[in-house]
Design an enzyme around this catalytic site. Sequence first.
Site, PDB file in Angstrom:
ATOM      1  CG  ASP A   1      -1.955   0.967   2.302  1.00  0.00           C
ATOM      2  OD1 ASP A   1      -2.173  -0.096   2.449  1.00  0.00           O
ATOM      3  OD2 ASP A   1      -2.879   1.944   2.052  1.00  0.00           O
TER       4      ASP A   1
ATOM      5  N   GLY B   1      -8.028   3.119  -0.119  1.00  0.00           N
ATOM      6  CA  GLY B   1      -6.986   2.237  -1.089  1.00  0.00           C
ATOM      7  C   GLY B   1      -5.972   3.205  -1.449  1.00  0.00           C
TER       8      GLY B   1
ATOM      9  NE  ARG C   1      -7.051   6.262   5.756  1.00  0.00           N
ATOM     10  CZ  ARG C   1      -7.257   4.956   5.376  1.00  0.00           C
ATOM     11  NH1 ARG C   1      -7.849   4.690   4.081  1.00  0.00           N
ATOM     12  NH2 ARG C   1      -7.188   4.064   6.209  1.00  0.00           N
TER      13      ARG C   1
HETATM   14  O1  MRU Z   1      -7.645   1.304   4.891  1.00  0.00           O
HETATM   15  P1  MRU Z   1      -7.621   1.005   3.444  1.00  0.00           P
HETATM   16  O2  MRU Z   1      -8.923   0.578   2.934  1.00  0.00           O
HETATM   17  O3  MRU Z   1      -7.474   2.297   2.626  1.00  0.00           O
HETATM   18  O4  MRU Z   1      -6.370   0.271   3.239  1.00  0.00           O
HETATM   19  C1  MRU Z   1      -6.231  -0.386   1.803  1.00  0.00           C
HETATM   20  C2  MRU Z   1      -5.325  -1.396   1.814  1.00  0.00           C
HETATM   21  O5  MRU Z   1      -4.632  -1.594   2.725  1.00  0.00           O
HETATM   22  C3  MRU Z   1      -4.952  -1.945   0.315  1.00  0.00           C
HETATM   23  O6  MRU Z   1      -4.338  -3.048   0.347  1.00  0.00           O
HETATM   24  C4  MRU Z   1      -3.797  -1.055  -0.247  1.00  0.00           C
HETATM   25  O7  MRU Z   1      -4.137   0.317  -0.084  1.00  0.00           O
HETATM   26  C5  MRU Z   1      -3.296  -1.385  -1.450  1.00  0.00           C
HETATM   27  S1  MRU Z   1      -4.761  -0.788  -2.575  1.00  0.00           S
HETATM   28  C6  MRU Z   1      -4.298  -1.080  -4.264  1.00  0.00           C
END
Ligand code: MRU
Length: 356
Positions: free
Chosen positions: A248, A56, A98
Amino acid sequence: MNEYPYPLKIRAVWWKEESRETCWINTLKLPFHEEITCSSDPGRIAKAIIDMEIRGAPAIGVAAALGIASYAYTITNKPLEEYTRLLIDAINLLWNTRPTAHNLFWALKRMKQKLHSGLEETTDTVKLAEKLEEEALAIMDEDIRANIKLGEYGAELVPDNSTILTHCNAGALATAAFGTAEGVMRAAWYRGKKIRVIATETRPVLQGARLTVWELVREGIPVTLITDNMAGYVIRKGLVDLVIVGADRVTREGYVVNKIGTYMIALAAKRKGIPFYVAAPTSTIDLESSIDDVVIEERNPDEVRKVLGHPITLPDVPALNYAFDITDPDLVTAIITEKGVIHPPYPENIPRILEH
Ligand code: MRU
């Protein structure tokens, strides 16, 4: 007494005062086990981000900042030059975990700036570690406050007695606490609005089925799980009043980079004429990059070939694993931030709100 206006029932990452460690709940183990890990080792924290124990956008930014502060305390016996070099190496290590979420780079830039400004004021490594701790705790606190504030702005947009569709997990488990999309749901719920949530399972990592469902059930908010490929039909059928997702990265043009599958939901929402909202703190907004500069993470294809580690296809069939997709600005009804709700045209209104 809670210093925040709402209870923070779920924390994804936090600071352990006694040992000055960075702690997190391993989201890979949820909803079956609540496993907590604490560490001051940037290598361990980087691994937790890469493997998605911590995930996230805001949560990985906060974890990286806390991780630098924790580490700084473990190397205060080093000569200043080595101390500085080790911290810069740790920042670089976390930087390369990431590539897509803007919050990671935003938080690490702040930590680097704090280190540099600290070095102008003192050569005492303990004092420098204290300054880094102060900055990391500020980043964490600002994230919580931003989520609560944007949650309150967003709650105004949620009609009473409505059904919200969300994708992935943009909840407390994706932030320091409270959540972005789920922050809006929480704020609406705490204000007494009757809401129901439809959560997509979110293949391949299943953040919707494992995390969003767990989080909303804990909160008492009614939630119904669907497979990702049901989203279009439930929207078409009129079962959804509005969509709220996190992000993101949001670019200056208003492109929204979010969990793979978001784009298809935005298209269906547009076709049906229901609002598609993006809830994100301003730390997710990247004014510097254009959409073509954003790196969309490609993860190990085994995540697609398996479900929770169990093979579901031939072991060596080629598989694509894009972790995020891009939603065009014209599909986004509004972007809900802690500084207010941003409406189109985004290229003008995004920079304007960031100046406040
Ligand atoms: O791959 P992830 O689980 O890190 O992806 C998370 C998301 O796409 C969320 O929607 C985004 O980070 C927003 S979190 C407040």
